[in-house]
Design an enzyme around this catalytic site. Structure first.
Site: not given
Length: 609
Positions: A442-444
């Site tokens: 998550y978050e890239g």
């Protein structure tokens, strides 16, 4: 197992590696003394150990429940969040003008790390709220800041980031949520968002969603995305709550880990609120610049997720070490009168030292990045600010990617140290492994961080920041060389190996940077095929650089103290182990980067696509 915040390890990294003393001399931080920093760290340690830490296991057994669009969190979460808010922890790094405490990023970072270590699932709510605050302070209008920021900093409200849709994961060009302008200047939003962390909960009286959506006349692709504030309850100019907005939780996701964190599917415009059909939202900044604005929040979140990796690593390491010292099994390989604890066995020691060394290295790199952030925003010299901003921007994808990938390795080793008991839920080791697995996603994802490191952070400035790091590492290498000459027999072999391996690692990193610069225009696929090895190479070598600096600091401390404080002896041993066992990974990673044209060709021949 109870969590004990590693306050002394943190203070060592702050003082000896990140340069806290220099940061406290920056304009705006003059009133923050070392004693105040100590008090903050000690109170933070008490709070997370006594209040947040005990929730970690409880949330595994009693996760949040969604019923008729309302979410009830794990028992104890609401009370803990109230204490978190009352303690002022949400506002540590935010400006005093808006109710924050205005502390350096370098001081707020360890407080964030500790709460994430105590309970990763709990910490996600304040982490995302920090991102909303940062985004609104940066690109929100003055009325929007006054309307929303004080209550977010005060903990009365929380915030979320709404990007992902069923058809739009990493490719945000596919977003279809619609925003239609109304006569009063507001917008009505309709659409569905998924994977929304703390999208609905009972911790605070209001939730402020930052939502990516398209206006009807927006251009296609990422250039047509705008950013909107959509509160759960409408808010008047004085901050009073009004009608229930038309945004609802359809369900909660059932996840591999972070079970205490409610991950919501949110429906905008289902007609269930008190405002009619369509969620009322307010444009942030200019139309069609939403993705640009959202990156402010995402970059803040990416640094924090890197710290989550460090926190999970720390907790997994503490638990594995305690278990290894207690678990009696087998005789010592050199012979013993009876069974010994498994902490005496060489391979268990290797695993424990790997866990500790990766955690210490990732923490050091993250704190160095935080110090660069403070210098990049507060230093009086424009050139120094510019140089440190570039360094911080370069380090963010490394902190996010390397720390989280290391967390998966560390948590996996923690299960291995426990043996068969690690696979049994009651020990808690498996929870750290499950929780850690989301962090590189998550978050890239790690690949997205690596692509950013290659494209925006290495190619954009022609490798200037990377080569500046190489120069700084070579200065440290010279200092290690000098220390080898001074070392006694006990440390000389380890320091010599650290010197040799750091030298080779720096060269390997420099060669990889050169490959990227030389091939970006002629063989771009090969460059990006090696992006993740390049990120892991950067993390490994930068971690080795900080461990070399830690070794030098420990040698100075030990030379100055007649009592030979065991803390510094332990730190030195960890640093030397990193040099001996982890830095050699740099050669393989660099080779992978420079052979990525072959990897790309293999993918084509194997018909992967």
């Amino acid at each position: 197992m109870p969590f004990t915040p590693p306050v002394r390890d943190i203070r060592f990294a702050l003082d000896e590696l990140a340069g806290l003393a220099d940061v406290l001399k920056l304009p705006g931080f003059e009133e923050i003394t070392p004693d105040l920093v100590d008090a903050i760290l000690e109170e933070n340690a008490r709070f997370v150990a006594e209040v947040v830490g005990p929730l970690n296991d409880k949330a595994e057994r009693q996760p949040p429940v969604c019923e008729n669009g309302s979410v009830t969190t794990t028992p104890g979460y609401a009370q803990a969040f109230r204490q978190y808010a009352e303690g002022g922890w949400q506002g540590l790094q935010h400006p005093q003008r808006w109710g924050g405490q205005g502390l350096p990023h370098l001081v707020a970072a360890p407080a964030g790390e500790n709460i994430q270590a105590a309970s990763l699932a709990f910490s996600l709510c304040p982490m995302l709220t920090d991102g909303v605050i940062e985004a609104l302070l940066t690109v929100g209008s003055e009325p929007q800041r006054k309307q929303f920021v004080p209550n977010l900093i005060g903990g009365k409200w929380t915030g979320t980031m709404n990007l992902t849709e069923p058809q739009a994961g990493s490719d945000l060009a596919l977003i279809s949520t619609r925003a239609v302008r109304q006569d009063d200047g507001s917008y009505r939003l309709t659409g569905q968002k998924i994977f929304i962390t703390y999208g609905e909960h009972d911790l605070a009286e209001n939730i402020i969603h930052l939502v990516l959506a398209r206006t009807p006349d927006a251009p296609a692709g990422v250039k047509g995305i705008s950013l909107f504030i959509v509160p759960k309850f409408l808010v008047d100019d004085a901050g009073n709550l009004g009608k229930r907005n038309d945004v609802w939780c359809a369900s909660l996701e059932h996840k591999l880990g972070i079970h205490g964190s409610p991950t919501a599917v949110l429906l905008y415009g289902s007609g269930k609120g008190e405002v009619g059909e369509g969620a009322v939202g307010y444009l942030v900044g200019e139309q069609n610049r939403g993705l640009e604005y959202m990156f402010i929040m995402m970059n803040a979140a990416r640094y924090s997720v890197g710290q989550q990796g460090i926190g999970v690593s720390e907790r997994a390491t503490q638990q594995a070490l305690a278990y290894a010292r207690e678990r009696i099994q087998g005789r010592a390989v050199e012979g013993s009168a009876g069974p010994v604890s498994i902490a005496h066995h060489p391979d268990v020691q290797r695993m424990l030292l790997t866990m500790r060394a990766l955690t210490d290295a990732a923490r050091a790199v993250s704190y160095v990045a935080a110090a660069a952030h403070d210098k990049g925003t507060h230093h009086t010299d424009a050139e120094v600010r510019s140089r440190n901003r570039a360094l911080y921007e370069y380090l963010v994808p490394v902190v996010k990617g390397f720390s989280t990938e290391s967390a998966v390795e560390v948590a996996s080793l923690g299960v291995q140290v426990h043996g068969g008991m690690g696979f049994i839920e009651e020990t808690g080791a498996a929870q750290h492994y499950r929780d850690a697995r989301i962090l590189p996603i998550y978050e890239g994802t790690t690949a997205i961080q690596a692509n950013d490191l290659v494209g925006r952070k290495t190619l954009r400035d022609g490798g200037a920041t990377a080569y500046a790091i190489v120069a700084a590492m070579r200065d440290t290498l010279k200092a290690v060389e000098a220390e080898v000459a001074r070392a006694d027999e006990a440390d000389r072999a380890g320091l010599r190996l650290l010197r040799d391996n750091l030298d080779q690692a720096i060269q390997a990193y420099e060669h990889a940077v050169g490959f990227i610069l030389e091939n970006a225009s002629s063989n771009v696929r090969a460059v990006f095929a090696g992006s993740v090895p390049y990120l892991m190479l950067a993390g490994t070598v930068l971690g080795g650089w900080q461990m070399a600096r830690a070794a030098l600091a420990c040698r100075r401390k030990l030379a100055a103290r007649a009592d030979a404080d065991p803390f510094y002896r332990h730190k030195l041993a960890t640093a030397l182990f990193y040099g001996a066992h982890i830095l050699p990974r740099a050669l393989a990673l660099s080779s992978a980067v420079r052979s990525s044209d072959v990897a790309d060709a293999c993918a084509a021949q194997a018909d992967i696509a």
